[in-house]
Design a protein around this motif. Structure first.
Motif: not given
Length: 132
Positions: A106-114
């Motif tokens: 059900a869950t995903a994680i998006d790791v972003l350098k913003i």
């Protein structure tokens, strides 16, 4: 969230040795991604104890730094990332790089350098996303 970035020579056994260094320090990696060139690799790690990871890597003579990233929970389905990116575009946020991983069906994680992430977290949460 802190991400550990390690600069590794592109040589056989270097990745294995680095992960062993972290294992011996009791560091548990939750995510790892590698970007490579002909001469070196850029390993990005999310782990349970970034300070212990940095210490172990420096003792092991690895070049490593900590970087602030934003980890955002999305639904693990087609379009989950697209919805997040559309929201970030609407907030006029520049993504320098990113990677994703799923934690369940059900869950995903998006790791972003913003760029400007400190100011963006509240806006991301106000748009209905959970920032970890």
């Amino acid at each position: 969230m802190k991400q550990i970035t390690v600069f590794l020579e592109n040589e056989s056994g270097r990745l294995s040795a680095m992960t062993q260094c972290l294992a011996e320090a009791g560091v548990n990696m939750q995510a790892l991604t590698i970007a490579e060139s002909a001469e070196y690799g850029l390993v990005r790690i999310i782990c349970d104890d970034p300070e212990a990871a940095l210490t172990a890597l420096k003792v092991g003579d690895y070049r490593a730094i900590a970087t602030d990233v934003v980890a955002i929970e999305v639904t693990n389905q087609a379009g989950g990332l697209a919805k997040l990116l559309e929201t970030l575009d609407g907030l006029n946020l520049n993504i320098e790089y990113g990677y994703c991983f799923s934690t369940s069906d059900a869950t995903a994680i998006d790791v972003l350098k913003i760029k400007g992430a400190e100011q963006a977290v509240a806006a991301i949460e106000a748009a209905g996303f959970k920032v970890l």
